[in-house]
Design a protein around this motif. Structure first.
Motif, PDB file in Angstrom:
ATOM      1  N   VAL A  14       0.758  -1.068  -0.044  1.00 47.22           N
ATOM      2  CA  VAL A  14      -0.115  -0.202  -0.071  1.00 47.22           C
ATOM      3  C   VAL A  14       1.067   1.255  -0.018  1.00 47.22           C
ATOM      4  CG1 VAL A  14      -1.537   1.432   1.315  1.00 47.22           C
ATOM      5  CG2 VAL A  14      -2.036  -1.037   1.075  1.00 47.22           C
ATOM      6  N   GLN A  15       1.838   1.127   0.623  1.00 42.07           N
ATOM      7  CA  GLN A  15       2.754   2.545   0.755  1.00 42.07           C
ATOM      8  C   GLN A  15       3.549   2.455  -0.503  1.00 42.07           C
ATOM      9  OE1 GLN A  15       5.623   1.503   3.934  1.00 42.07           O
ATOM     10  NE2 GLN A  15       4.000   1.370   5.305  1.00 42.07           N
ATOM     11  N   ALA A  16       3.919   1.426  -1.323  1.00 44.27           N
ATOM     12  CA  ALA A  16       4.255   1.582  -2.490  1.00 44.27           C
ATOM     13  C   ALA A  16       3.360   2.185  -3.444  1.00 44.27           C
ATOM     14  CB  ALA A  16       4.904   0.157  -3.036  1.00 44.27           C
ATOM     15  N   LEU A  17       2.133   1.664  -3.372  1.00 42.15           N
ATOM     16  CA  LEU A  17       1.082   2.154  -4.226  1.00 42.15           C
ATOM     17  C   LEU A  17       1.031   3.654  -3.978  1.00 42.15           C
ATOM     18  CD1 LEU A  17      -1.209   1.473  -5.993  1.00 42.15           C
ATOM     19  CD2 LEU A  17      -2.869   1.127  -4.128  1.00 42.15           C
ATOM     20  N   ARG A  18       1.007   4.166  -2.823  1.00 39.38           N
ATOM     21  CA  ARG A  18       0.992   5.515  -2.566  1.00 39.38           C
ATOM     22  C   ARG A  18       1.833   6.285  -3.510  1.00 39.38           C
ATOM     23  NH1 ARG A  18       1.338   5.837   2.783  1.00 39.38           N
ATOM     24  NH2 ARG A  18      -0.886   6.303   2.933  1.00 39.38           N
ATOM     25  N   ARG A  19       3.136   5.721  -3.348  1.00 38.69           N
ATOM     26  CA  ARG A  19       4.449   6.474  -3.983  1.00 38.69           C
ATOM     27  C   ARG A  19       4.272   6.509  -5.437  1.00 38.69           C
ATOM     28  NH1 ARG A  19       7.133   3.916   0.391  1.00 38.69           N
ATOM     29  NH2 ARG A  19       7.554   2.099  -0.827  1.00 38.69           N
ATOM     30  N   VAL A  20       3.785   5.218  -6.073  1.00 38.63           N
ATOM     31  CA  VAL A  20       3.436   5.242  -7.308  1.00 38.63           C
ATOM     32  C   VAL A  20       2.345   6.056  -7.993  1.00 38.63           C
ATOM     33  CG1 VAL A  20       2.921   3.761  -9.383  1.00 38.63           C
ATOM     34  CG2 VAL A  20       4.705   2.906  -7.795  1.00 38.63           C
ATOM     35  N   LEU A  21       1.258   6.296  -7.257  1.00 38.59           N
ATOM     36  CA  LEU A  21       0.334   6.973  -7.528  1.00 38.59           C
ATOM     37  C   LEU A  21       0.548   8.484  -7.694  1.00 38.59           C
ATOM     38  CD1 LEU A  21      -2.818   4.852  -6.228  1.00 38.59           C
ATOM     39  CD2 LEU A  21      -2.011   5.172  -8.563  1.00 38.59           C
ATOM     40  N   VAL A  22       1.219   8.945  -6.526  1.00 38.46           N
ATOM     41  CA  VAL A  22       1.497  10.263  -6.311  1.00 38.46           C
ATOM     42  C   VAL A  22       2.614  10.707  -7.335  1.00 38.46           C
ATOM     43  CG1 VAL A  22       2.501  12.045  -4.606  1.00 38.46           C
ATOM     44  CG2 VAL A  22       0.873  10.356  -3.708  1.00 38.46           C
ATOM     45  N   ALA A  23       3.519   9.813  -7.538  1.00 37.33           N
ATOM     46  CA  ALA A  23       4.567  10.357  -8.669  1.00 37.33           C
ATOM     47  C   ALA A  23       3.784  10.218  -9.825  1.00 37.33           C
ATOM     48  CB  ALA A  23       5.757   9.208  -8.540  1.00 37.33           C
ATOM     49  N   PHE A  24       3.105   9.587 -10.104  1.00 37.89           N
ATOM     50  CA  PHE A  24       2.404   9.412 -11.417  1.00 37.89           C
ATOM     51  C   PHE A  24       1.502  10.592 -11.764  1.00 37.89           C
ATOM     52  CE2 PHE A  24      -1.177   8.527 -14.327  1.00 37.89           C
ATOM     53  CZ  PHE A  24      -0.388   7.955 -15.378  1.00 37.89           C
ATOM     54  N   SER A  25       0.831  11.249 -10.686  1.00 35.35           N
ATOM     55  CA  SER A  25      -0.027  12.429 -10.549  1.00 35.35           C
ATOM     56  C   SER A  25       0.804  13.586 -10.973  1.00 35.35           C
ATOM     57  CB  SER A  25      -0.835  12.576  -9.493  1.00 35.35           C
ATOM     58  OG  SER A  25      -0.013  12.949  -8.453  1.00 35.35           O
ATOM     59  N   GLN A  26       2.044  13.689 -10.555  1.00 33.00           N
ATOM     60  CA  GLN A  26       2.857  14.713 -10.741  1.00 33.00           C
ATOM     61  C   GLN A  26       3.533  14.582 -12.118  1.00 33.00           C
ATOM     62  OE1 GLN A  26       1.916  16.840  -8.750  1.00 33.00           O
ATOM     63  NE2 GLN A  26       4.218  17.700  -8.910  1.00 33.00           N
ATOM     64  N   HIS A  27       3.851  13.397 -12.604  1.00 32.44           N
ATOM     65  CA  HIS A  27       4.635  13.343 -13.675  1.00 32.44           C
ATOM     66  C   HIS A  27       3.634  13.527 -14.964  1.00 32.44           C
ATOM     67  CE1 HIS A  27       7.642  11.788 -16.205  1.00 32.44           C
ATOM     68  NE2 HIS A  27       6.959  10.555 -17.019  1.00 32.44           N
ATOM     69  N   LEU A  28       2.447  13.151 -15.028  1.00 31.83           N
ATOM     70  CA  LEU A  28       1.681  13.353 -16.179  1.00 31.83           C
ATOM     71  C   LEU A  28       0.382  13.954 -15.565  1.00 31.83           C
ATOM     72  CD1 LEU A  28       1.339   9.809 -17.885  1.00 31.83           C
ATOM     73  CD2 LEU A  28       2.578  11.735 -18.629  1.00 31.83           C
ATOM     74  N   PRO A  29       0.440  15.429 -15.321  1.00 33.80           N
ATOM     75  CA  PRO A  29      -0.416  16.182 -14.835  1.00 33.80           C
ATOM     76  C   PRO A  29      -1.831  16.408 -15.716  1.00 33.80           C
ATOM     77  CG  PRO A  29       1.249  17.523 -15.710  1.00 33.80           C
ATOM     78  CD  PRO A  29       1.730  16.195 -15.752  1.00 33.80           C
ATOM     79  N   THR A  30      -1.730  16.084 -17.055  1.00 33.84           N
ATOM     80  CA  THR A  30      -2.941  15.970 -17.932  1.00 33.84           C
ATOM     81  C   THR A  30      -3.901  14.803 -17.356  1.00 33.84           C
ATOM     82  OG1 THR A  30      -1.743  14.540 -19.545  1.00 33.84           O
ATOM     83  CG2 THR A  30      -2.165  16.855 -19.865  1.00 33.84           C
TER      84      THR A  30
END
Lengths: 206, 646
Positions: B385-401
């Protein structure tokens, strides 16, 4: 079916659930339809379709076609599809999240603007079991409901408190008699209670 | 990490296993001598580890690889002990930092020398993950390592006492410090990491990424990788109530008995397919050492056939990554993920708020996302779950569209079961750009376009089904002129098929088979599978007149397809299999076409509001349809030919 048999009094309505994500829309539906509750329910993607039938006092059966929707803001582009032709809407907020009430108010405004004029709306505060964490006072939400002519309930999908109430109170407000009359006039004999249809006028091609 | 931990030969593995216990004794003592006098007693009280039998010899304890530093001669020297262990009292932050430092150090040192068997298995034990012991034996029986019957050791959080005085920082009593396990993950440690990451997420903005948070991150990532390894090593057994991935076998639509009945056959099929794959690898001049190949055969008709019949479960993560060209993406972006994670640690915005709400709602039925043992463990965030948080947060930053869109949680969660988080992140990027373009965008237009394409396919391929579902919300028949704008309501249900790549729509093993195909055959797979599903549910639907019941049938039918072969045989059957109709080129053309039609309609109607609030494409006041719809002639002509040839 013999001639003496009373014609079943049956009406079917479209009900849509709207509200911020994670306020408990799916949990309310599952409590109502399956009388079950999961602490953590998977987020709804798109929409989920369910049905549930309730019996009213005067031997009338009301079937709800429930459209359970995804709560995230971006699904709003699909919203008109959700509430188009809806007879009733349960707009849910979380009593422990003040922001979710604001979101609910926005939904109500949109429904009043865009949906059927005679739509029955029930403003519903969920998570009554978390009284200690309450952020939205009953009075505040109730006053808003009164001002806007809405039904108002506070419920807990977890304990089941008030859930059936929401749907029974909605059923009381629905034009049940009207629909039964119109169904009867359109297709007099042979209404199958098990397979009711509201699509008699669609004339399916096949 | 998985590759790193695998030793090149089985012989070496045995050497390490046999040579470690003595060293273990030597090393532990001096460390504990420096701590409080109770330590030796406490040590004895620590749960005993299982006995391993290597070539007939019993080992009294599994070595703790992290306490050894390898040397060329096979001798080990103790790691420098961190200040934590010498000083009775330390300020909390210091102790946390140094503790973590030594843990990370030790972990990486140990990782290079420890055999996959002892390392991963031990780690499972440390994590309190049980039930894989038998699978473990199966997997490695050839190298004569087996697990002797021994009481299953469980490291409980209760074995280590620390109290959490503040909501954001873990406090350790002196005694608890001495009791901290030497190893990285145990339930206690996980708990500890969780409080750390909570701290990281909610701490004041602008704070520089301190060393301890970096270390905590690394450590948490390691824990997630260990879990992934445990999943890789496990097998679904008939006696367990969960499958090898940690999902409950039983669902609302499939009973456990039905699952087991199917599994007893399907598992044999999997064994056969694995053998075929091994042969294919040999023929292609590729190795599959340690059952973890990273390179896979080049594209060919034969490979396509093999993939449609399923990639071996243990190889999936690497195979998906390989065929989706993840390696290229990763090579072009070395270090980028880590940098994004580091820069998003303090991020707090609308996206992260929704991500937080969805973390616990991603696979809550899965053991690795939500432990079901004790109340405390249930409430403790798992490393995945912690890894999931990091991946999703990083993704939301990386692809802001895209930011964060509900359903990405399922895609990322599934990827994390099969690959480390950096790879999972890049796969998520590839999926949302290449396979599901625009589907998760702010206005969800990509998903509407795909639904338009799907509806065109249904109309062409399955006219009887179209007659049932091709109706608007008023029950009016949709025409060529308006169906792309006013999509039929059933698309509210099929939208989730695309958004979450059938996760939660089909049973898990079936989803895996679909994903095998997606990464090899691209997005046409999604449409082929969708049309096949409509075809399969058709007999049921033609019996129903009520629209709502039709929707429910279409919604629930896929959840019952427990046997992936049923779906794949239907989709790719030799004669007239739906799967042969649609080429990727047609899908691309059709996507283009639908997209243009919707756009031009929207522009004509001046309803196109691209302000982030979404488009008013369903403004029912505006009933003007599309003018001169250019039908996708390609599809129509093809269908005509097919029907003639029938």
């Amino acid at each position: 079916m013999s001639i003496e048999d009373p014609i079943p009094r049956f009406a079917q309505f479209k009900l849509v659930l709207l509200g911020e994500s994670a306020v408990g829309k799916s949990s309310i539906v599952h409590r109502f339809v399956k009388d079950s509750f999961d602490d953590l329910r998977e987020s709804t993607i798109g929409a989920a379709f369910l049905t549930q039938t309730i019996k009213l006092a005067n031997d009338t059966t009301v079937k709800f076609e429930i459209w359970d929707t995804a709560g995230q803001e971006r699904y709003k582009s699909l919203a008109p599809m959700y509430y188009r032709n809806a007879n009733c809407a349960v707009v849910v907020y979380d009593i422990t999240q003040l922001a979710s009430l604001e979101r609910a108010k926005n939904w109500i405004k949109e429904l009043q603007r865009q949906a059927n004029a005679d739509i029955t709306i029930a403003l519903t505060g969920n998570k009554l079991d978390l009284e200690a964490e309450r952020e939205v006072s009953t009075g505040e939400a109730q006053q808003y409901a009164i001002d806007n002519g809405l039904l108002f309930c506070e419920v807990s999908a977890k304990t089941g408190d008030g859930i059936r109430d929401v749907f029974y109170r909605i059923a009381e407000q629905l034009p049940v008699e009207e629909q039964i009359r119109s169904t009867m006039s359109r297709s007099k004999p042979r209404i199958n209670l098990n397979k009711p249809s509201t699509n008699t006028d669609q004339g399916c091609a096949c | 990490m998985a590759d790193k931990k695998r030793t090149p030969s089985g012989d070496k593995k045995l050497n390490h296993a046999t040579s470690m216990p003595n060293l273990h004794k030597k090393l532990v003592r001096p460390v504990s001598a420096n701590r409080n006098p109770d330590t030796s007693r406490k040590e004895k009280e620590l749960p005993s580890l299982p006995k391993l039998r290597v070539d007939g010899r019993h080992l009294s304890a599994v070595p703790r690889p992290q306490t050894f530093r390898p040397t060329g001669s096979g001798q080990s020297t103790p790691l420098k002990t961190s200040p934590v262990r010498h000083q009775p009292k330390l300020s909390i932050s210091e102790s946390v930092d140094s503790y973590n430092l030594s843990v990370i150090d030790m972990y990486h040192d140990a990782a290079s020398i420890v055999s996959p068997t002892t390392d991963v298995f031990q780690s499972l034990m440390k994590l309190g993950i049980h039930g894989y012991e038998d699978d473990f034996t199966d997997n490695y029986s050839s190298s004569s390592v087996s697990v002797a019957d021994s009481p299953r050791p469980r490291v409980h959080a209760d074995d280590f006492h620390f109290t959490d005085h503040s909501p954001s920082r873990p406090h350790f009593t002196d005694q608890s410090l001495t009791n901290l396990p030497y190893l990285f993950p145990s339930p206690t440690n996980l708990l500890f990491h969780q409080s750390q990451s909570n701290h990281i997420l909610h701490s004041s903005p602008g704070r520089l990424l301190g060393s301890h948070s970096t270390l905590s991150l690394l450590s948490s990532r390691d824990s997630a990788n260990i879990i992934r390894n445990s999943i890789e090593l496990s097998k679904t057994s008939l006696s367990a109530s969960r499958d090898r991935y940690g999902f409950k076998k039983k669902s609302q639509f499939v009973s456990e008995a039905a699952y087991n009945a199917w599994w007893s056959d399907y598992s044999k099929y999997l064994v056969r397919r694995k053998r075929k794959w091994e042969l294919l690898m040999k023929q292609s001049g590729l190795t599959y050492e340690h059952d973890a190949p990273v390179r896979f055969p080049a594209r060919s008709e034969k490979v396509k056939r093999y993939i449609r019949k399923g990639i071996p479960a243990e190889w999936r993560g690497h195979a998906w990554f390989h065929y989706a060209r993840g390696h290229e993406k990763l090579a072009q972006n070395a270090g980028v993920y880590d940098a994004i994670v580091a820069s998003t640690i303090d991020l707090h915005n609308k996206d992260t708020e929704i991500i937080e709400r969805d973390l616990n709602r991603t696979f809550p039925d899965n053991l690795h996302f939500r432990s079901d043992e004790t109340q405390q463990q249930r409430e403790t965030e798992t490393p995945l779950v912690q890894a999931l948080r990091r991946v999703l947060v990083a993704f939301s930053q990386h692809l802001p569209t895209i930011g964060y869109c509900q359903s990405l949680n399922f895609l990322a969660g599934m990827l994390l079961v099969f690959m480390d988080e950096e790879r999972a992140f890049w796969m998520l990027v590839i999926i949302t750009q290449k396979y599901l373009p625009g589907v998760h965008d702010l206005n969800l237009e990509g998903v509407n376009v795909d639904q338009g394409v799907l509806m065109l396919c249904i109309k062409e391929y399955l006219p009887e089904m179209w007659a049932r579902i091709g109706l608007g919300l008023d029950g009016e028949k949709l025409t060529d002129g308006n169906l792309l704008v006013r999509l039929p309501p059933v698309t509210l249900c099929t939208a989730s098929w695309f958004m979450s790549g059938f996760i939660g729509v089909l049973p898990f093993e079936t989803v895996l088979r679909v994903w095998d195909c997606i990464f090899f055959e691209e997005s046409k797979t999604l449409f082929r599978i969708s049309v096949a599903l409509f075809d399969m549910v058709s007999p049921e639907v033609t019996q129903i007149r009520d629209q709502m019941e039709i929707f429910q049938a279409i919604q629930n039918f896929p959840k019952k397809i427990i046997n992936p072969n049923e779906l794949f045989d239907h989709c790719f059957k030799k004669r007239n299999g739906i799967g042969h109709y649609l080429s990727q080129e047609e899908v691309n053309k059709c996507r283009d076409f639908v997209s243009k039609q919707r756009r031009s309609h929207a522009e004509n109607a001046k309803m196109y509001v691209l302000d982030g609030e979404g488009e008013r494409l369903y403004d029912f006041e505006h009933r003007k349809g599309l003018n001169s719809v250019a039908w996708n002639k390609n599809l129509t002509l093809k269908m005509k030919r097919l029907r003639k040839s029938d």
